[in-house]
Design a protein around this motif. Structure first.
Motif, PDB file in Angstrom:
ATOM      1  N   ALA A 163       0.841  -1.206   0.000  1.00  0.00           N
ATOM      2  CA  ALA A 163       0.000   0.000   0.000  1.00  0.00           C
ATOM      3  C   ALA A 163       0.872   1.249   0.000  1.00  0.00           C
ATOM      4  O   ALA A 163       0.585   2.216  -0.728  1.00  0.00           O
ATOM      5  CB  ALA A 163      -0.920  -0.006   1.221  1.00  0.00           C
ATOM      6  N   GLY A 164       1.956   1.251   0.796  1.00  0.00           N
ATOM      7  CA  GLY A 164       2.841   2.415   0.831  1.00  0.00           C
ATOM      8  C   GLY A 164       3.500   2.663  -0.505  1.00  0.00           C
ATOM      9  O   GLY A 164       3.537   3.793  -0.990  1.00  0.00           O
ATOM     10  N   LEU A 165       3.988   1.587  -1.147  1.00  0.00           N
ATOM     11  CA  LEU A 165       4.628   1.759  -2.453  1.00  0.00           C
ATOM     12  C   LEU A 165       3.601   2.217  -3.489  1.00  0.00           C
ATOM     13  O   LEU A 165       3.896   3.044  -4.345  1.00  0.00           O
ATOM     14  CB  LEU A 165       5.291   0.447  -2.887  1.00  0.00           C
ATOM     15  CG  LEU A 165       6.504   0.041  -2.048  1.00  0.00           C
ATOM     16  CD1 LEU A 165       7.078  -1.266  -2.552  1.00  0.00           C
ATOM     17  CD2 LEU A 165       7.574   1.123  -2.087  1.00  0.00           C
ATOM     18  N   ALA A 202       1.081   4.076  -2.876  1.00  0.00           N
ATOM     19  CA  ALA A 202       0.842   5.505  -2.628  1.00  0.00           C
ATOM     20  C   ALA A 202       1.930   6.338  -3.274  1.00  0.00           C
ATOM     21  O   ALA A 202       1.644   7.376  -3.892  1.00  0.00           O
ATOM     22  CB  ALA A 202       0.781   5.776  -1.125  1.00  0.00           C
ATOM     23  N   ILE A 203       3.205   5.900  -3.155  1.00  0.00           N
ATOM     24  CA  ILE A 203       4.297   6.657  -3.781  1.00  0.00           C
ATOM     25  C   ILE A 203       4.116   6.661  -5.303  1.00  0.00           C
ATOM     26  O   ILE A 203       4.279   7.679  -5.973  1.00  0.00           O
ATOM     27  CB  ILE A 203       5.661   6.055  -3.397  1.00  0.00           C
ATOM     28  CG1 ILE A 203       5.925   6.275  -1.901  1.00  0.00           C
ATOM     29  CG2 ILE A 203       6.784   6.702  -4.199  1.00  0.00           C
ATOM     30  CD1 ILE A 203       7.228   5.747  -1.419  1.00  0.00           C
ATOM     31  N   PHE A 227       1.304   6.343  -6.917  1.00  0.00           N
ATOM     32  CA  PHE A 227       0.165   7.219  -7.204  1.00  0.00           C
ATOM     33  C   PHE A 227       0.618   8.674  -7.224  1.00  0.00           C
ATOM     34  O   PHE A 227       0.281   9.435  -8.130  1.00  0.00           O
ATOM     35  CB  PHE A 227      -0.911   6.990  -6.147  1.00  0.00           C
ATOM     36  CG  PHE A 227      -1.961   8.073  -6.065  1.00  0.00           C
ATOM     37  CD1 PHE A 227      -2.999   8.109  -6.980  1.00  0.00           C
ATOM     38  CD2 PHE A 227      -1.907   9.031  -5.072  1.00  0.00           C
ATOM     39  CE1 PHE A 227      -3.959   9.093  -6.906  1.00  0.00           C
ATOM     40  CE2 PHE A 227      -2.863  10.025  -4.997  1.00  0.00           C
ATOM     41  CZ  PHE A 227      -3.891  10.056  -5.914  1.00  0.00           C
ATOM     42  N   LEU A 228       1.433   9.043  -6.222  1.00  0.00           N
ATOM     43  CA  LEU A 228       1.929  10.422  -6.170  1.00  0.00           C
ATOM     44  C   LEU A 228       2.779  10.716  -7.393  1.00  0.00           C
ATOM     45  O   LEU A 228       2.698  11.791  -7.982  1.00  0.00           O
ATOM     46  CB  LEU A 228       2.742  10.647  -4.901  1.00  0.00           C
ATOM     47  CG  LEU A 228       1.973  10.645  -3.584  1.00  0.00           C
ATOM     48  CD1 LEU A 228       2.927  10.803  -2.427  1.00  0.00           C
ATOM     49  CD2 LEU A 228       0.936  11.741  -3.556  1.00  0.00           C
ATOM     50  N   ALA A 229       3.606   9.737  -7.788  1.00  0.00           N
ATOM     51  CA  ALA A 229       4.524   9.982  -8.904  1.00  0.00           C
ATOM     52  C   ALA A 229       3.774  10.091 -10.221  1.00  0.00           C
ATOM     53  O   ALA A 229       4.061  10.967 -11.030  1.00  0.00           O
ATOM     54  CB  ALA A 229       5.559   8.868  -8.979  1.00  0.00           C
ATOM     55  N   LEU A 230       2.819   9.219 -10.465  1.00  0.00           N
ATOM     56  CA  LEU A 230       2.199   9.164 -11.786  1.00  0.00           C
ATOM     57  C   LEU A 230       0.967  10.043 -11.899  1.00  0.00           C
ATOM     58  O   LEU A 230       0.775  10.730 -12.887  1.00  0.00           O
ATOM     59  CB  LEU A 230       1.816   7.716 -12.123  1.00  0.00           C
ATOM     60  CG  LEU A 230       3.013   6.773 -12.227  1.00  0.00           C
ATOM     61  CD1 LEU A 230       2.547   5.389 -12.577  1.00  0.00           C
ATOM     62  CD2 LEU A 230       3.988   7.275 -13.274  1.00  0.00           C
ATOM     63  N   LYS A 231       0.125  10.041 -10.864  1.00  0.00           N
ATOM     64  CA  LYS A 231      -1.150  10.745 -10.994  1.00  0.00           C
ATOM     65  C   LYS A 231      -1.039  12.194 -10.520  1.00  0.00           C
ATOM     66  O   LYS A 231      -1.652  13.085 -11.082  1.00  0.00           O
ATOM     67  CB  LYS A 231      -2.208   9.991 -10.171  1.00  0.00           C
ATOM     68  CG  LYS A 231      -3.601  10.529 -10.262  1.00  0.00           C
ATOM     69  CD  LYS A 231      -4.338  10.032 -11.486  1.00  0.00           C
ATOM     70  CE  LYS A 231      -5.699  10.712 -11.569  1.00  0.00           C
ATOM     71  NZ  LYS A 231      -6.399  10.396 -12.806  1.00  0.00           N
ATOM     72  N   VAL A 232      -0.243  12.425  -9.472  1.00  0.00           N
ATOM     73  CA  VAL A 232      -0.141  13.780  -8.930  1.00  0.00           C
ATOM     74  C   VAL A 232       1.008  14.537  -9.596  1.00  0.00           C
ATOM     75  O   VAL A 232       0.864  15.674 -10.006  1.00  0.00           O
ATOM     76  CB  VAL A 232       0.061  13.725  -7.402  1.00  0.00           C
ATOM     77  CG1 VAL A 232       0.230  15.120  -6.844  1.00  0.00           C
ATOM     78  CG2 VAL A 232      -1.122  13.051  -6.756  1.00  0.00           C
ATOM     79  N   GLY A 233       2.175  13.898  -9.707  1.00  0.00           N
ATOM     80  CA  GLY A 233       3.309  14.527 -10.373  1.00  0.00           C
ATOM     81  C   GLY A 233       3.210  14.303 -11.869  1.00  0.00           C
ATOM     82  O   GLY A 233       2.300  13.645 -12.356  1.00  0.00           O
ATOM     83  N   ASN A 234       4.189  14.852 -12.593  1.00  0.00           N
ATOM     84  CA  ASN A 234       4.154  14.697 -14.045  1.00  0.00           C
ATOM     85  C   ASN A 234       5.314  13.838 -14.515  1.00  0.00           C
ATOM     86  O   ASN A 234       6.012  14.163 -15.442  1.00  0.00           O
ATOM     87  CB  ASN A 234       4.190  16.059 -14.725  1.00  0.00           C
ATOM     88  CG  ASN A 234       5.310  16.903 -14.167  1.00  0.00           C
ATOM     89  OD1 ASN A 234       6.063  16.428 -13.321  1.00  0.00           O
ATOM     90  ND2 ASN A 234       5.438  18.115 -14.637  1.00  0.00           N
ATOM     91  N   MET A 235       5.526  12.721 -13.789  1.00  0.00           N
ATOM     92  CA  MET A 235       6.667  11.886 -14.129  1.00  0.00           C
ATOM     93  C   MET A 235       6.441  11.155 -15.441  1.00  0.00           C
ATOM     94  O   MET A 235       7.375  10.811 -16.141  1.00  0.00           O
ATOM     95  CB  MET A 235       6.884  10.870 -13.022  1.00  0.00           C
ATOM     96  CG  MET A 235       8.287  10.357 -12.987  1.00  0.00           C
ATOM     97  SD  MET A 235       8.315   8.830 -12.101  1.00  0.00           S
ATOM     98  CE  MET A 235      10.028   8.439 -12.212  1.00  0.00           C
TER      99      MET A 235
END
Lengths: 264, 161
Positions: B16-18, B20-21, B23-31
């Motif tokens: 779940a923690g990975l 979340a990271i 999710f942050l990288a792909l959906k929230v950030g523009n990686m």
């Protein structure tokens, strides 16, 4: 008169010398923990058990707080942004503030009071009931057997908890902003993606949470290890853990943020 | 040694923690952007870059085709030198012009590329010849006031005649 001044000076001097002594002891304790990490990674099941008690058991409080913090950010941010007619920037506001600041900091504060205090109480009680002395008698190094696994278990858990907090908070902001109030779904996400960059914002957040994890865990372990072996001593050490690590988190946060913005 | 229910919980937590990271990288950030792709860099001198920042977008016809790299000051020509990192999927003619624009009234600044008509394409390290710096609001207002004053003068003259 002179005698009373002398006694005051003596007390201050004693305090200063004592705290410097404690700092030195804490530094040696931290180094010893790092040195004994190799042996504890060979007994990985010990670390797994600590990930369970520090990470998994903190999940509920982290997830629920994250959700509510995100929802509040969504409401407050919408109220403010509305006056400038830029409600679509809600995604940026929620995501940036969570990923860079609130996620690591609030998660670390919760972690200090939920897991840090538990670590201190556990080790303090182990010392009070002479389990640590018994281990030394059996030539088992308590740092390698008790301290190092707890250190690594908590340090592994902390960034994962912070990431879960941020993700949950963004979901909460989405819930309030898009589902409840009716900000446009597409621009909420696309503006967020345009403004949040992986290497500058998200990675910095992860670095922060790792640093906070190391600080909180070291303080909690040391306070437990250094606690006077009485009921009162353990309770005082637990309180000190929460206070000291909260202050350390906020101070470190300022320093880290200052360094991270320098680089931009 | 055998599997326990504790291992399952730890596994769920770590996954779940990975996630979340991720999710942050792909959906929230523009990686997931083109940044991992091949780029080539151009240079351009501007008389004024206004509030342009490194990593600001470079757009052509409104589409993001690259990002601003370094921004420096050229002590020979007293101009700002901007490095433009462009996606190698997009090639531009030699006589392409660059201008610094603002998205929206108070938005961030970006570089807009206007393609020319040359047969030859720009390569790595080339320099853009035609550039237009940022519009400085103070200069604009000053010019406007000056023109207004001029208009008033000519009207006075017309009245006196």
């Amino acid at each position: 008169m002179i005698a009373s001044i002398r006694s005051v000076l003596q007390k201050i001097g004693h305090r200063v010398i004592d705290s410097v002594w404690r700092m030195g002891f804490a530094g040696r304790f931290f180094l010893l923990t790092l040195m004994h990490s190799g042996t504890c990674f060979r007994r990985f099941h010990l670390i797994l058990r600590e990930v369970f008690s520090a990470g998994v058991l903190s999940l509920i409080i982290i997830l629920v707080s994250g959700l509510f913090v995100g929802m509040v950010l969504g409401l407050q941010g919408f109220e403010t942004l509305q006056t400038y007619g830029s409600e679509e920037a809600l995604g940026i506001l929620v995501a940036k503030s969570l990923v860079m600041e609130l996620g690591p900091v609030v998660a670390a504060l919760l972690f200090a009071s939920r897991a840090g205090s538990a670590i201190t109480a556990e080790i303090g009680l182990m010392k009070a009931t002479e389990q640590i002395a018994a281990m030394e008698m059996m030539a088992v190094d308590p740092i390698a057997r008790v301290v190092a696994p707890r250190f690594w278990g908590a340090v592994i858990s902390m960034p994962l908890l912070a990431a879960l907090f941020s993700a949950m908070g963004i979901f909460g902001g989405y819930l309030v902003g898009v589902v409840l109030i009716g900000v446009d779904n597409g621009s909420f996400w696309s503006q967020m993606q345009a403004a949040v960059s992986f290497d500058r914002d998200i990675l910095n957040g992860v670095i922060k949470s790792v640093v906070f994890g190391v600080a909180v865990t070291t303080i909690a372990l040391f306070e437990g290890f250094d606690a006077p072996p009485t009921a009162e001593g353990v309770s005082r050490a637990t309180t000190r853990t929460v206070v000291t690590s909260s202050l350390a988190i906020l101070g470190l946060d300022f320093i880290l943020t200052a360094f991270m913005f320098r680089g931009v | 040694m055998q599997r326990t229910i504790l291992d399952l919980w730890v596994g769920i937590f770590v996954v779940a923690g990975l996630a979340a990271i991720l999710f942050l990288a792909l959906k929230v950030g523009n990686m997931a952007g083109f940044e991992n792709g091949q780029t080539y860099s151009l240079k351009a001198g501007f008389d004024n870059i206004g509030g342009l920042k490194p990593r600001a977008p470079i757009k052509s016809a409104g589409v993001v085709v690259g990002r601003v790299g370094e921004i420096g000051f050229d002590n020979q020509s007293y101009e700002a030198t901007v490095t433009l990192n462009l996606d190698s999927r997009y090639q531009f003619p030699k006589d392409t012009s660059a201008a610094i624009m603002t998205s929206g009234l108070l938005g961030e600044q970006y570089i807009s590329l206007e393609a020319g008509g040359d047969e030859k394409k720009l390569g790595n390290g080339d320099r853009l010849k035609i550039t237009q710096g940022a519009v400085v609001l103070e200069n604009l207002i000053g010019q406007f006031l000056y023109n207004k004053a001029d208009e008033g003068k000519s009207k006075d003259k017309a009245g006196s005649l």
